[in-house]
Design a protein around this motif. Structure first.
Motif, PDB file in Angstrom:
ATOM      1  N   ARG A 462       0.807  -1.220   0.000  1.00 55.83           N
ATOM      2  CA  ARG A 462       0.000   0.000   0.000  1.00 55.83           C
ATOM      3  C   ARG A 462       0.843   1.273   0.000  1.00 55.83           C
ATOM      4  O   ARG A 462       0.334   2.353   0.197  1.00 55.83           O
ATOM      5  CB  ARG A 462      -0.934   0.001   1.216  1.00 55.83           C
ATOM      6  N   ASP A 463       2.138   1.138  -0.193  1.00 54.61           N
ATOM      7  CA  ASP A 463       3.077   2.268  -0.152  1.00 54.61           C
ATOM      8  C   ASP A 463       3.265   2.726   1.292  1.00 54.61           C
ATOM      9  O   ASP A 463       4.372   2.678   1.819  1.00 54.61           O
ATOM     10  CB  ASP A 463       2.599   3.428  -1.022  1.00 54.61           C
ATOM     11  N   GLU A 464       2.186   3.166   1.936  1.00 52.68           N
ATOM     12  CA  GLU A 464       2.238   3.541   3.335  1.00 52.68           C
ATOM     13  C   GLU A 464       0.974   3.067   4.042  1.00 52.68           C
ATOM     14  O   GLU A 464      -0.095   2.965   3.429  1.00 52.68           O
ATOM     15  CB  GLU A 464       2.365   5.064   3.497  1.00 52.68           C
ATOM     16  N   GLU A 465       1.094   2.747   5.349  1.00 58.59           N
ATOM     17  CA  GLU A 465      -0.056   2.426   6.168  1.00 58.59           C
ATOM     18  C   GLU A 465      -0.185   3.485   7.257  1.00 58.59           C
ATOM     19  O   GLU A 465       0.733   4.280   7.498  1.00 58.59           O
ATOM     20  CB  GLU A 465       0.070   1.043   6.804  1.00 58.59           C
ATOM     21  N   VAL A 466      -1.330   3.494   7.904  1.00 58.01           N
ATOM     22  CA  VAL A 466      -1.620   4.501   8.923  1.00 58.01           C
ATOM     23  C   VAL A 466      -1.404   3.904  10.311  1.00 58.01           C
ATOM     24  O   VAL A 466      -1.921   2.826  10.613  1.00 58.01           O
ATOM     25  CB  VAL A 466      -3.073   4.999   8.798  1.00 58.01           C
ATOM     26  N   LYS A 467      -0.629   4.625  11.131  1.00 65.94           N
ATOM     27  CA  LYS A 467      -0.354   4.167  12.486  1.00 65.94           C
ATOM     28  C   LYS A 467      -0.741   5.251  13.491  1.00 65.94           C
ATOM     29  O   LYS A 467      -0.423   6.429  13.302  1.00 65.94           O
ATOM     30  CB  LYS A 467       1.126   3.822  12.654  1.00 65.94           C
ATOM     31  N   ALA A 468      -1.425   4.840  14.553  1.00 66.53           N
ATOM     32  CA  ALA A 468      -1.832   5.777  15.607  1.00 66.53           C
ATOM     33  C   ALA A 468      -1.054   5.472  16.887  1.00 66.53           C
ATOM     34  O   ALA A 468      -1.043   4.336  17.364  1.00 66.53           O
ATOM     35  CB  ALA A 468      -3.326   5.676  15.859  1.00 66.53           C
ATOM     36  N   TRP A 469      -0.409   6.506  17.420  1.00 67.17           N
ATOM     37  CA  TRP A 469       0.293   6.406  18.697  1.00 67.17           C
ATOM     38  C   TRP A 469      -0.655   6.960  19.766  1.00 67.17           C
ATOM     39  O   TRP A 469      -1.008   8.145  19.745  1.00 67.17           O
ATOM     40  CB  TRP A 469       1.581   7.218  18.669  1.00 67.17           C
ATOM     41  N   ILE A 470      -1.089   6.095  20.675  1.00 68.30           N
ATOM     42  CA  ILE A 470      -2.139   6.437  21.629  1.00 68.30           C
ATOM     43  C   ILE A 470      -1.557   6.650  23.029  1.00 68.30           C
ATOM     44  O   ILE A 470      -0.912   5.771  23.592  1.00 68.30           O
ATOM     45  CB  ILE A 470      -3.200   5.319  21.697  1.00 68.30           C
ATOM     46  N   LEU A 471      -1.792   7.830  23.583  1.00 66.16           N
ATOM     47  CA  LEU A 471      -1.424   8.134  24.968  1.00 66.16           C
ATOM     48  C   LEU A 471      -2.716   8.306  25.761  1.00 66.16           C
ATOM     49  O   LEU A 471      -3.486   9.244  25.530  1.00 66.16           O
ATOM     50  CB  LEU A 471      -0.585   9.411  25.033  1.00 66.16           C
ATOM     51  N   LEU A 472      -2.980   7.362  26.662  1.00 60.50           N
ATOM     52  CA  LEU A 472      -4.207   7.393  27.443  1.00 60.50           C
ATOM     53  C   LEU A 472      -4.053   8.260  28.680  1.00 60.50           C
ATOM     54  O   LEU A 472      -2.936   8.557  29.110  1.00 60.50           O
ATOM     55  CB  LEU A 472      -4.600   5.975  27.857  1.00 60.50           C
ATOM     56  N   GLU A 473      -5.184   8.658  29.219  1.00 61.64           N
ATOM     57  CA  GLU A 473      -5.157   9.438  30.447  1.00 61.64           C
ATOM     58  C   GLU A 473      -4.587   8.606  31.593  1.00 61.64           C
ATOM     59  O   GLU A 473      -4.519   7.379  31.522  1.00 61.64           O
ATOM     60  CB  GLU A 473      -6.575   9.914  30.791  1.00 61.64           C
ATOM     61  N   ASN A 474      -4.158   9.282  32.638  1.00 65.40           N
ATOM     62  CA  ASN A 474      -3.525   8.611  33.785  1.00 65.40           C
ATOM     63  C   ASN A 474      -4.371   7.450  34.303  1.00 65.40           C
ATOM     64  O   ASN A 474      -5.598   7.539  34.379  1.00 65.40           O
ATOM     65  CB  ASN A 474      -3.287   9.620  34.914  1.00 65.40           C
ATOM     66  N   ASN A 475      -3.671   6.396  34.658  1.00 62.20           N
ATOM     67  CA  ASN A 475      -4.275   5.223  35.295  1.00 62.20           C
ATOM     68  C   ASN A 475      -5.113   4.363  34.358  1.00 62.20           C
ATOM     69  O   ASN A 475      -5.743   3.403  34.794  1.00 62.20           O
ATOM     70  CB  ASN A 475      -5.135   5.629  36.509  1.00 62.20           C
ATOM     71  N   LEU A 476      -5.148   4.689  33.069  1.00 61.25           N
ATOM     72  CA  LEU A 476      -5.878   3.847  32.119  1.00 61.25           C
ATOM     73  C   LEU A 476      -4.908   2.920  31.395  1.00 61.25           C
ATOM     74  O   LEU A 476      -3.785   3.307  31.061  1.00 61.25           O
ATOM     75  CB  LEU A 476      -6.622   4.702  31.090  1.00 61.25           C
ATOM     76  N   ASN A 477      -5.343   1.698  31.141  1.00 62.09           N
ATOM     77  CA  ASN A 477      -4.532   0.770  30.363  1.00 62.09           C
ATOM     78  C   ASN A 477      -5.275   0.448  29.062  1.00 62.09           C
ATOM     79  O   ASN A 477      -6.451   0.807  28.901  1.00 62.09           O
ATOM     80  CB  ASN A 477      -4.237  -0.506  31.159  1.00 62.09           C
ATOM     81  N   PRO A 478      -4.620  -0.201  28.111  1.00 61.42           N
ATOM     82  CA  PRO A 478      -5.256  -0.476  26.814  1.00 61.42           C
ATOM     83  C   PRO A 478      -6.585  -1.221  26.924  1.00 61.42           C
ATOM     84  O   PRO A 478      -7.453  -1.044  26.063  1.00 61.42           O
ATOM     85  CB  PRO A 478      -4.204  -1.304  26.082  1.00 61.42           C
ATOM     86  N   GLU A 479      -6.742  -2.029  27.934  1.00 62.18           N
ATOM     87  CA  GLU A 479      -8.002  -2.766  28.083  1.00 62.18           C
ATOM     88  C   GLU A 479      -9.181  -1.808  28.312  1.00 62.18           C
ATOM     89  O   GLU A 479     -10.335  -2.139  27.990  1.00 62.18           O
ATOM     90  CB  GLU A 479      -7.917  -3.755  29.249  1.00 62.18           C
ATOM     91  N   ALA A 480      -8.907  -0.638  28.862  1.00 59.51           N
ATOM     92  CA  ALA A 480      -9.976   0.327  29.113  1.00 59.51           C
ATOM     93  C   ALA A 480     -10.477   0.978  27.823  1.00 59.51           C
ATOM     94  O   ALA A 480     -11.627   1.437  27.744  1.00 59.51           O
ATOM     95  CB  ALA A 480      -9.486   1.404  30.084  1.00 59.51           C
TER      96      ALA A 480
END
Length: 544
Positions: A462-480
């Motif tokens: 695809r030449d390039e793909e889209v990537k998102a760098w996610i910074l969650l609020e304090n005390n949150l983990n990816p499961e949230a």
């Protein structure tokens, strides 16, 4: 007559005999008179085609009915259609009336459609029958854009009773039509929406000379006498219209595919005797089926190819590959000539195209020496006329008649222009332009998001793909806030091609002195952040 300026060394067209038309309708009339019963357009996925003479007839019939509907010189007409024959007829009929077409991506959500309709001041809309549901999702469409001003294209009339019907307009028109107020060469024919770093797309204003200049510029690169062209990009993009205009001027048949397909690419080349097309990059990684040289191609077009990749394609498929660089704003800007001056030009974007002057400059606008990187600036006649209703952005991108591309280039010792990268925060995914700012704005709407950065990731197919760098609020983990929730939210507001594939949950993001996210460390692979989880939404690739 068309007379784009080019006072600098570069690529120049061969003589074209009796001169060129000044507008697109003039090109259509000239083509119908000269080429007559020769096939002009073939939408082979639908089994529909038109000769040059019958194309003019259909365009005149539609233009006649559209004039009675109220479309006139200067009217803005939105077109929301996939790859189908009617798009070509509508675009040319709108041009015949001196009106302005506003093509829209069929992948747009209701929100995106409404934005473009309002931003472009569209007073009429052509829409595919299959997209009516999305149209009805718009809660507050532009005032006055309803009823007979909406023209439905398609065979299924269910639910379309209140709108105009394309087939009925065609049936009510006359085979010959002459407008009392035709467009001039400098009048707009398109407001072409393109993604930008400010978020929402911007409408680039394109006139008749713009498209005619692209045809002439490309003819300076193409082998003489091209008669069969493959157009496999969506019709609402830049490439199909210039191929159509090229066909009108030089008598070539344009074969339009329903969509891009690497699996059918070689079949199309052979079946339709294609002589000119963009090379489908994924094909190079497919195993040979029969003889890959069993084709009629005289020239493959490409972009961002290394010298080694050019040689590999040429050896396997038996046709030359030439790099071309351009943009919605500047049209064809740089190109590698058919007859190579030397091998060093391979892997570069070549020389300035007809009608274009280029230079590479530093941050102060001074020309950088050969071998050093700077921003590419472009000047010349028949470029875009600025962004519609964006005087602030126009003031930033133009300087003393030069357009600042936002792309990084260097010039080789022999004067060839080599693409290095982008200053603009734009991601090119499978030919689509994705604004990182737009995707970031949508993701930031989610509760729990402290900050997000969207960047490009190199991708083989695809030449390039889209990537998102996610910074969650304090005390949150990816499961949230799992990836599925983010994707679900994005799907409500973004076209599918804009939705990130890769997600990196991080414990911090690097910032600039002004407090903005510093993306260069992310792009360089040195994010200086702690990665909590890395997810490919098509397949989980890592977790830590």
């Amino acid at each position: 007559m068309l007379d784009p300026r080019n006072t600098e060394p570069g690529l120049h067209p061969v003589s074209h005999g009796n001169g060129l038309p000044g507008t697109i309708p003039e090109a259509l009339d000239r083509a119908a008179d000269i080429y007559g019963d020769r096939l002009a357009v073939n939408f082979f996925g639908e089994g529909k085609s038109l000769t040059f003479a019958s194309l003019r007839r259909d365009v005149d019939r539609l233009a006649c009915s559209l004039a009675r509907l109220g479309i006139a010189r200067g009217s803005h007409v939105a077109i929301l259609l996939p790859n189908r024959l009617e798009f070509v007829v509508i675009w040319l009929a709108v041009a015949r009336l001196g009106a302005v077409a506003v093509p829209m991506n069929v992948a747009f959500t209701a929100r995106e459609i409404n934005y473009v309709l309002n931003d472009s001041d569209a007073a009429f809309l052509f829409i595919d029958q299959g997209l009516l549901t999305r149209w009805r999702e718009i809660e507050s469409p532009p005032v006055g854009l309803d009823g007979r001003r909406v023209v439905v294209v398609g065979d299924d009339e269910t639910g379309a009773e209140r709108y105009s019907r394309y087939d009925e307009l065609m049936a009510d028109g006359r085979d010959s039509f002459v407008t009392s107020d035709p467009a001039g060469s400098g009048d707009l024919i398109n407001i072409q929406y393109t993604s930008g770093t400010t978020g929402f797309p911007k409408g680039a204003m394109l006139d008749h000379r713009y498209w005619l200049t692209i045809a002439v510029a490309n003819n300076a690169v193409f082998p003489p006498g091209i008669r069969s062209i493959l157009s496999d990009h969506p019709v609402f993009y830049l490439d199909p219209p210039w191929k159509l205009v090229y066909g009108l001027i030089y008598g070539a048949t344009v074969h339009f595919s329903p969509r891009m397909s690497s699996s059918h690419f070689m079949e199309w080349l052979r079946h339709y005797g294609i002589e000119l097309c963009y090379f489908a990059d994924p094909v190079i990684n497919k195993a040979s089926v029969g003889s890959d040289r069993d084709n009629s191609v005289r020239l493959f077009l490409g972009y961002h190819y290394t010298a080694n990749m050019v040689r590999q394609i040429e050896e396997r498929f038996g046709a030359p590959v030439r790099e071309m660089y351009g943009s919605t704003e500047t049209g064809t800007t740089l190109a590698v000539p058919l007859n190579l001056p030397d091998e060093e030009i391979l892997g570069t974007c070549g020389l300035p195209a007809y009608g274009r002057v280029c230079k590479i400059v530093d941050e102060e606008g001074g020309i950088v020496p050969a071998g050093e990187t700077g921003e590419l600036w472009v000047a010349g006649g028949a470029m875009f006329k600025g962004y519609y209703k964006r005087p602030d952005i126009n003031n930033r991108v133009f300087r003393d008649g030069w357009y600042r591309t936002g792309d990084l280039f260097m010039q080789t010792p022999r004067g060839y222009f080599k693409f290095i990268g982008r200053i603009k925060d734009i991601i090119r995914r499978s030919g689509e332009s994705v604004s990182a700012a737009e995707v970031e704005a949508v993701i930031r709407e989610l509760p729990g998001i402290l900050e997000v950065a969207v960047t490009a990731v190199p991708d083989t197919y695809r030449d390039e793909e889209v990537k998102a760098w996610i910074l969650l609020e304090n005390n949150l983990n990816p499961e949230a806030l799992p990836v599925n929730d983010i994707v679900s939210h994005c799907s409500k507001w973004l076209a599918d091609f804009k939705i990130p594939r890769y997600f990196a949950y991080v414990d911090n993001l690097p910032l600039t002195a002004s407090g903005k996210v510093a993306k260069k460390p992310l792009l360089d692979g040195q994010p200086l952040v702690g990665i909590i989880a890395l997810v490919d939404r098509e397949e989980t690739i890592a977790s830590c």
